[in-house]
Design a protein around this motif. Structure first.
Motif, short mmCIF file in Angstrom:
data_model
loop_
_atom_site.label_atom_id
_atom_site.label_comp_id
_atom_site.label_asym_id
_atom_site.label_seq_id
_atom_site.Cartn_x
_atom_site.Cartn_y
_atom_site.Cartn_z
N THR A 1 0.82 -1.20 0.10
CA THR A 1 0.02 0.14 0.11
C THR A 1 0.83 1.19 -0.02
O THR A 1 1.55 1.42 0.91
N LEU A 2 0.89 1.88 -1.19
CA LEU A 2 1.58 3.27 -1.11
C LEU A 2 0.52 4.51 -0.91
O LEU A 2 -0.41 4.62 -1.53
N THR A 3 0.88 5.14 0.09
CA THR A 3 0.20 6.23 0.72
C THR A 3 0.88 7.52 0.10
O THR A 3 2.12 7.86 0.77
N VAL A 4 0.31 8.52 -0.60
CA VAL A 4 1.10 9.68 -1.06
C VAL A 4 0.51 10.65 -0.06
O VAL A 4 -0.76 10.93 -0.22
N ALA A 5 1.25 11.46 0.73
CA ALA A 5 0.84 12.39 1.44
C ALA A 5 1.08 13.64 0.66
O ALA A 5 2.12 14.32 0.47
N PHE A 6 -0.23 14.07 0.24
CA PHE A 6 -0.29 15.40 -0.79
C PHE A 6 -1.09 16.35 -0.14
O PHE A 6 -2.40 16.14 0.05
N ASN A 7 -0.81 17.66 0.01
CA ASN A 7 -1.46 18.69 0.71
C ASN A 7 -1.79 18.27 2.14
O ASN A 7 -2.79 18.32 2.62
N TYR A 8 -0.68 17.68 2.73
CA TYR A 8 -0.99 16.91 3.88
C TYR A 8 -0.32 17.63 5.19
O TYR A 8 0.80 18.05 4.78
N GLY A 9 -0.73 17.89 6.20
CA GLY A 9 -0.23 18.36 7.35
C GLY A 9 -0.73 17.54 8.56
O GLY A 9 -1.81 17.20 8.48
N GLY A 10 0.29 17.24 9.65
CA GLY A 10 0.03 16.56 10.84
C GLY A 10 -1.23 17.24 11.40
O GLY A 10 -2.02 16.54 12.11
N ARG A 11 -1.09 18.48 11.64
CA ARG A 11 -2.13 19.23 12.38
C ARG A 11 -3.26 19.22 11.78
O ARG A 11 -4.48 19.03 12.17
N TRP A 12 -3.34 19.40 10.40
CA TRP A 12 -4.46 19.37 9.66
C TRP A 12 -5.24 17.86 9.92
O TRP A 12 -6.50 17.80 10.08
N ASP A 13 -4.40 17.10 9.69
CA ASP A 13 -5.01 15.60 9.89
C ASP A 13 -5.82 15.40 11.25
O ASP A 13 -6.78 14.87 11.22
N ILE A 14 -5.13 15.95 12.31
CA ILE A 14 -5.85 15.84 13.74
C ILE A 14 -7.16 16.61 13.64
O ILE A 14 -8.19 16.15 14.21
N VAL A 15 -7.10 17.69 13.21
CA VAL A 15 -8.42 18.72 13.08
C VAL A 15 -9.48 17.99 12.32
O VAL A 15 -10.62 17.93 12.64
N GLN A 16 -9.03 17.52 11.07
CA GLN A 16 -10.14 16.83 10.10
C GLN A 16 -10.61 15.63 10.86
O GLN A 16 -12.03 15.24 10.74
N ALA A 17 -9.81 14.96 11.46
CA ALA A 17 -10.38 13.61 12.13
C ALA A 17 -11.30 13.88 13.35
O ALA A 17 -12.55 13.53 13.39
N CYS A 18 -11.09 15.03 14.19
CA CYS A 18 -12.17 15.52 15.11
C CYS A 18 -13.39 15.92 14.33
O CYS A 18 -14.39 15.40 14.94
N LYS A 19 -13.36 16.72 13.47
CA LYS A 19 -14.18 17.45 12.73
C LYS A 19 -15.23 16.09 12.19
O LYS A 19 -16.41 16.12 12.62
N ARG A 20 -14.55 15.37 11.54
CA ARG A 20 -15.36 14.01 11.02
C ARG A 20 -15.88 13.34 12.19
O ARG A 20 -17.24 12.67 11.79
N ALA A 21 -15.39 13.10 12.97
CA ALA A 21 -15.89 12.04 14.10
C ALA A 21 -16.98 12.85 14.85
O ALA A 21 -17.90 12.11 15.04
N LEU A 22 -17.00 13.95 15.25
CA LEU A 22 -18.06 14.95 15.56
C LEU A 22 -19.17 14.91 14.66
O LEU A 22 -20.44 14.59 14.94
N ALA A 23 -18.85 15.10 13.37
CA ALA A 23 -20.12 15.03 12.37
C ALA A 23 -20.78 13.95 12.27
O ALA A 23 -22.00 13.81 11.83
N ASP A 24 -20.10 12.73 12.43
CA ASP A 24 -20.52 11.28 12.53
C ASP A 24 -21.44 11.05 13.73
O ASP A 24 -21.91 10.01 13.84
N GLY A 25 -21.56 12.09 14.63
CA GLY A 25 -22.44 11.78 15.75
C GLY A 25 -21.89 11.10 17.04
O GLY A 25 -22.39 10.71 18.09
N ASN A 26 -20.38 10.97 16.93
CA ASN A 26 -19.50 10.52 18.23
C ASN A 26 -19.77 11.47 19.14
O ASN A 26 -19.43 12.81 19.02
#
Ligand code: IPE
Ligand code: IPE
Ligand code: MG
Length: 256
Positions: A138-163
């Protein structure tokens, strides 16, 4: 422990080989400058290096390879370099996608795709769709990627999913991180001589082993990869515990 090589044959990974390798491919600009060439020339050679390293990792039994191709902060570069890098995505996909797909490589893209051009977005979507069922590396290309962006987007999606916020946990958030499809990296490699993370996988690197080399990315080859894997094999990973056989965890299990 069984991966599939780029040639399609199964490769059994020995325990001394990392399951997941994550690479900050740095030094393309300096490599080009040494040759009195524009920086984009270095990026072009860097792309050829990625293709070789995919094969080399697959043949050693590495199951996941994640490469940092464009950071959230790389937009600060001159327009000409940014557009050169965007264009390389299109060139790379048209030149190599069929071959990688045939070799069994599964491609994933991690990063904010909402702000890249439609053409680049389509190229990444095509690469993912064409290789989604592949069972090799599995090749993952990190593109327009930032570790801080990743944490924020994960929180947003987790909350939007009703967690519910009070039930957010490391396990729940991990399922929303951009690398939810992969185990945490075992080995982090940075080429180019800088000794920093530059906002790469901040969440996922918690227990990775780090290897830094002065080698500029376009010069990275199988000998450099083997050096990094040998360094990894010499490490004693404890994950916060104590060395097996020597301390309370292995002697009396549930102590302290
Ligand atoms: C890394 O090489 C590739 C990208 C950031 C896209 P650089 O372009 O940062 O090369 P140096 O560090 O300037 O040599
Ligand atoms: C990190 O390299 C980003 C990529 C390799 C894509 P940079 O060259 O952008 O990092 P800094 O600016 O030296 O920290
Ligand atoms: Mg750099």
């Amino acid at each position: 422990m069984t991966a599939v090589s780029a040639a399609g044959s199964p490769v059994t990974r020995s325990a001394s080989v990392p399951r997941h390798v994550a690479i900050v491919m740095d030094g393309n600009g300096r490599w080009a400058r040494k040759r009195f060439m524009p920086r984009v020339f270095g990026h072009k050679f860097g792309m050829e290096t990625v293709v070789k390293v995919i094969d080399d990792c697959a043949s050693r039994g590495v199951e996941y390879l994640t490469v940092y191709a464009f950071s959230s902060e790389n937009w600060k570069r001159p327009d000409e370099e940014v557009s050169g890098l965007m264009n390389l995505v299109l060139v790379g996909v048209s030149k190599y996608l069929q071959r990688l797909a045939k070799d069994g490589i599964r491609i994933k893209v991690a990063g904010d795709r909402s702000v890249v051009s439609e053409k680049v977005r389509q190229a990444w979507n095509e690469a993912e769709a064409l290789t989604a069922k592949n069972t090799g590396l599995t090749l993952t290309v990190a593109f327009n990627y930032g570790g801080r962006w990743d944490i924020v987007q994960a929180c947003k999606r987790a909350l939007a999913d009703g967690n519910p916020p009070e039930l957010l946990s490391e396990d729940v958030l991990s399922r929303y991180m951009a690398l939810a499809h992969a185990p945490d990296p075992d080995l982090f490699i940075r080429t180019g001589g800088e000794v920093r993370v530059s906002n790469f996988l901040l969440w996922q690197l918690a227990y990775a082993e780090f290897h830094f080399t002065d080698c500029l990315w376009p010069d990275f080859d199988v000998a450099e990869l083997d050096k990094a894997i040998a360094a990894y094999a010499s490490r004693d990973r404890r994950f916060g515990g104590v060395k097996e056989g020597a301390g309370p965890i292995s002697t009396n299990g549930a102590s302290a």
